[in-house]
Scaffold this motif. Structure first.
Motif, PDB file in Angstrom:
ATOM      1  N   ASN A   1       0.815  -1.225   0.000  1.00 21.17           N
ATOM      2  CA  ASN A   1       0.000   0.000   0.000  1.00 21.17           C
ATOM      3  C   ASN A   1       0.849   1.277   0.000  1.00 21.17           C
ATOM      4  N   GLU A   2       2.123   1.152  -0.348  1.00 22.91           N
ATOM      5  CA  GLU A   2       2.963   2.355  -0.452  1.00 22.91           C
ATOM      6  C   GLU A   2       2.383   3.269  -1.520  1.00 22.91           C
ATOM      7  N   LYS A   3       2.339   4.575  -1.217  1.00 24.18           N
ATOM      8  CA  LYS A   3       1.761   5.536  -2.165  1.00 24.18           C
ATOM      9  C   LYS A   3       2.798   5.902  -3.217  1.00 24.18           C
ATOM     10  N   LEU A   4       2.407   5.778  -4.486  1.00 20.55           N
ATOM     11  CA  LEU A   4       3.342   6.056  -5.584  1.00 20.55           C
ATOM     12  C   LEU A   4       2.742   7.120  -6.510  1.00 20.55           C
ATOM     13  N   ASP A   5       2.422   8.268  -5.939  1.00 17.78           N
ATOM     14  CA  ASP A   5       1.732   9.324  -6.694  1.00 17.78           C
ATOM     15  C   ASP A   5       1.901  10.662  -5.980  1.00 17.78           C
ATOM     16  N   LYS A   6       1.117  11.651  -6.423  1.00 26.49           N
ATOM     17  CA  LYS A   6       1.288  13.013  -5.906  1.00 26.49           C
ATOM     18  C   LYS A   6       0.986  13.144  -4.417  1.00 26.49           C
ATOM     19  N   ASP A   7       0.343  12.158  -3.816  1.00 24.93           N
ATOM     20  CA  ASP A   7       0.148  12.209  -2.359  1.00 24.93           C
ATOM     21  C   ASP A   7       1.502  12.301  -1.639  1.00 24.93           C
ATOM     22  N   ARG A   8       2.575  11.838  -2.275  1.00 26.96           N
ATOM     23  CA  ARG A   8       3.904  11.946  -1.647  1.00 26.96           C
ATOM     24  C   ARG A   8       4.292  13.416  -1.495  1.00 26.96           C
ATOM     25  N   PHE A   9       3.855  14.226  -2.467  1.00 29.91           N
ATOM     26  CA  PHE A   9       4.082  15.675  -2.386  1.00 29.91           C
ATOM     27  C   PHE A   9       3.061  16.320  -1.456  1.00 29.91           C
ATOM     28  N   ARG A  10       1.782  15.948  -1.641  1.00 34.36           N
ATOM     29  CA  ARG A  10       0.719  16.547  -0.816  1.00 34.36           C
ATOM     30  C   ARG A  10       1.007  16.348   0.668  1.00 34.36           C
ATOM     31  N   GLN A  11       1.456  15.138   1.014  1.00 34.13           N
ATOM     32  CA  GLN A  11       1.607  14.777   2.437  1.00 34.13           C
ATOM     33  C   GLN A  11       3.066  14.821   2.911  1.00 34.13           C
ATOM     34  N   ASP A  12       3.948  15.419   2.101  1.00 32.73           N
ATOM     35  CA  ASP A  12       5.381  15.528   2.450  1.00 32.73           C
ATOM     36  C   ASP A  12       5.994  14.178   2.813  1.00 32.73           C
ATOM     37  N   LEU A  13       5.730  13.166   1.992  1.00 32.84           N
ATOM     38  CA  LEU A  13       6.264  11.829   2.279  1.00 32.84           C
ATOM     39  C   LEU A  13       7.675  11.637   1.705  1.00 32.84           C
ATOM     40  N   GLY A  14       8.125  12.584   0.873  1.00 39.30           N
ATOM     41  CA  GLY A  14       9.464  12.474   0.273  1.00 39.30           C
ATOM     42  C   GLY A  14       9.488  11.522  -0.917  1.00 39.30           C
ATOM     43  N   ASN A  15      10.662  11.456  -1.580  1.00 39.70           N
ATOM     44  CA  ASN A  15      10.872  10.553  -2.725  1.00 39.70           C
ATOM     45  C   ASN A  15       9.787  10.654  -3.795  1.00 39.70           C
ATOM     46  N   VAL A  16       9.385  11.883  -4.104  1.00 41.52           N
ATOM     47  CA  VAL A  16       8.325  12.081  -5.101  1.00 41.52           C
ATOM     48  C   VAL A  16       8.769  11.531  -6.460  1.00 41.52           C
ATOM     49  N   LYS A  17       9.979  11.971  -6.877  1.00 46.36           N
ATOM     50  CA  LYS A  17      10.429  11.568  -8.221  1.00 46.36           C
ATOM     51  C   LYS A  17      10.643  10.056  -8.297  1.00 46.36           C
ATOM     52  N   LEU A  18      11.193   9.501  -7.221  1.00 48.48           N
ATOM     53  CA  LEU A  18      11.412   8.037  -7.192  1.00 48.48           C
ATOM     54  C   LEU A  18      10.110   7.276  -7.391  1.00 48.48           C
ATOM     55  N   ALA A  19       9.040   7.794  -6.794  1.00 49.68           N
ATOM     56  CA  ALA A  19       7.732   7.131  -6.902  1.00 49.68           C
ATOM     57  C   ALA A  19       7.237   7.188  -8.348  1.00 49.68           C
ATOM     58  N   TYR A  20       7.364   8.361  -8.983  1.00 52.83           N
ATOM     59  CA  TYR A  20       6.916   8.509 -10.377  1.00 52.83           C
ATOM     60  C   TYR A  20       7.760   7.590 -11.277  1.00 52.83           C
ATOM     61  N   GLU A  21       9.079   7.504 -10.973  1.00 55.08           N
ATOM     62  CA  GLU A  21       9.961   6.622 -11.760  1.00 55.08           C
ATOM     63  C   GLU A  21       9.533   5.165 -11.615  1.00 55.08           C
ATOM     64  N   GLU A  22       9.147   4.813 -10.378  1.00 59.39           N
ATOM     65  CA  GLU A  22       8.704   3.441 -10.118  1.00 59.39           C
ATOM     66  C   GLU A  22       7.451   3.115 -10.946  1.00 59.39           C
ATOM     67  N   VAL A  23       6.515   4.084 -11.007  1.00 62.48           N
ATOM     68  CA  VAL A  23       5.300   3.869 -11.811  1.00 62.48           C
ATOM     69  C   VAL A  23       5.686   3.666 -13.278  1.00 62.48           C
ATOM     70  N   LEU A  24       6.570   4.526 -13.797  1.00 60.32           N
ATOM     71  CA  LEU A  24       6.973   4.382 -15.210  1.00 60.32           C
ATOM     72  C   LEU A  24       7.664   3.041 -15.441  1.00 60.32           C
ATOM     73  N   ASN A  25       8.579   2.670 -14.546  1.00 58.89           N
ATOM     74  CA  ASN A  25       9.297   1.399 -14.723  1.00 58.89           C
ATOM     75  C   ASN A  25       8.341   0.218 -14.735  1.00 58.89           C
ATOM     76  N   ARG A  26       7.344   0.267 -13.851  1.00 53.15           N
ATOM     77  CA  ARG A  26       6.386  -0.857 -13.827  1.00 53.15           C
ATOM     78  C   ARG A  26       5.535  -0.875 -15.096  1.00 53.15           C
ATOM     79  N   ILE A  27       5.148   0.322 -15.565  1.00 58.18           N
ATOM     80  CA  ILE A  27       4.359   0.402 -16.798  1.00 58.18           C
ATOM     81  C   ILE A  27       5.129  -0.229 -17.953  1.00 58.18           C
ATOM     82  N   LEU A  28       6.442   0.075 -18.001  1.00 58.93           N
ATOM     83  CA  LEU A  28       7.251  -0.390 -19.137  1.00 58.93           C
ATOM     84  C   LEU A  28       7.746  -1.833 -18.959  1.00 58.93           C
ATOM     85  N   SER A  29       7.525  -2.397 -17.753  1.00 58.90           N
ATOM     86  CA  SER A  29       8.094  -3.731 -17.477  1.00 58.90           C
ATOM     87  C   SER A  29       7.325  -4.833 -18.193  1.00 58.90           C
TER      88      SER A  29
END
Ligand code: UDP
Length: 236
Positions: free
Chosen positions: A208-236
């Motif tokens: 249930n780790e959040k991999l979207d803009k909620d990382r920015f909204r809620q100051d969870l950090g690693n915003v770009k890493l999360a977006y990269e993870e989404v792209l990598n999974r899409i392309l996998s």
């Protein structure tokens, strides 16, 4: 195709005219905003990630018979698209309760909804994008044709079923997302704007780790890493 003139700058993209009539270039920005732009930030490389993610997902939807404004990706952060007149409704689809829904209805965060919920919000920053129904749409003269609203709901559900199944295969839960539609030169209603971690919520299926803009909204950090993870999974 070359950019001729900037026509519009939104929170996440700039739109440019081209030498071809009714064909625009959309450039994805690194800027991040939340809470009706009360919170602002920037994440270098975010625009490129959203451009790739949106391009992939619009191509996937086109393959599934959903008409979109997307023509092709030009480079790392620019796409070519058809010009549309945006319908001022944010169409939100929810599979799991979170965000504003839990606050509005007192539903537990993370509750799987018994069916996919489609909601309309009036696209108006000054009003804070209020929730609206079909009668509000008539009063606001967004449309007098309820069939158009039924079409938006129908398309939103179709898009949800394609995307939900796709992300499930990538070990991601599609929690909710926002769509925008527009009318092309012939009056056809087509999907426009973007589909990215800025406009969707994705949770890892196992943690249930959040991999979207909620990382920015809620100051969870690693915003770009999360977006990269989404792209990598899409392309996998
Ligand atoms: N959303 C969006 N733009 C908006 C409002 C919402 O892209 O102006 C997306 C948001 O990322 C989420 C979904 O729509 O995936 C539902 O958002 P919600 O209504 O829960 O709003 P929030 O909690 O973000 O205020």
């Amino acid at each position: 195709m070359d950019k001729v003139k900037m026509l519009y700058e939104g929170k996440g993209k700039k739109l440019y005219s081209t030498h071809k009539e009714s064909i625009l270039v959309a450039e994805f920005k690194d800027d991040l905003t939340a809470f009706n732009a009360e919170k602002k930030g920037s994440e270098s490389g975010k625009g490129e990630l959203n451009c790739q993610i949106t391009s992939f997902l619009f191509e996937l939807l086109e393959k599934n018979d959903i008409k979109t404004h997307f023509i092709k990706r030009i480079d790392s952060k620019n796409i070519l698209c058809k010009e549309v007149k945006i319908i001022p409704i944010e169409v939100v689809v929810r599979n799991v309760a979170t965000g504003s829904l839990t606050k509005r209805l007192g539903i537990l965060d993370g509750k799987v909804l018994p069916f996919s919920l489609v909601e309309f919000y009036y696209k108006d920053d000054a009003l804070g994008d209020p929730l609206i129904n079909d009668e509000h749409c008539k009063i606001l003269d967004i449309t007098q044709d309820v069939q158009e609203l039924d079409f938006l709901r129908h398309q939103a559900r179709k898009i949800n079923s394609v995307l939900k199944q796709f992300f499930d295969s990538k070990n991601l839960k599609l929690i909710d997302f926002k769509l925008e539609f527009g009318k092309d030169a012939d009056g056809n209603i087509i999907l426009a704007d973007e589909i990215s971690p800025d406009s969707c919520r994705f949770w890892d299926k196992d943690t249930n780790e959040k991999l979207d803009k909620d990382r920015f909204r809620q100051d969870l950090g690693n915003v770009k890493l999360a977006y990269e993870e989404v792209l990598n999974r899409i392309l996998s």
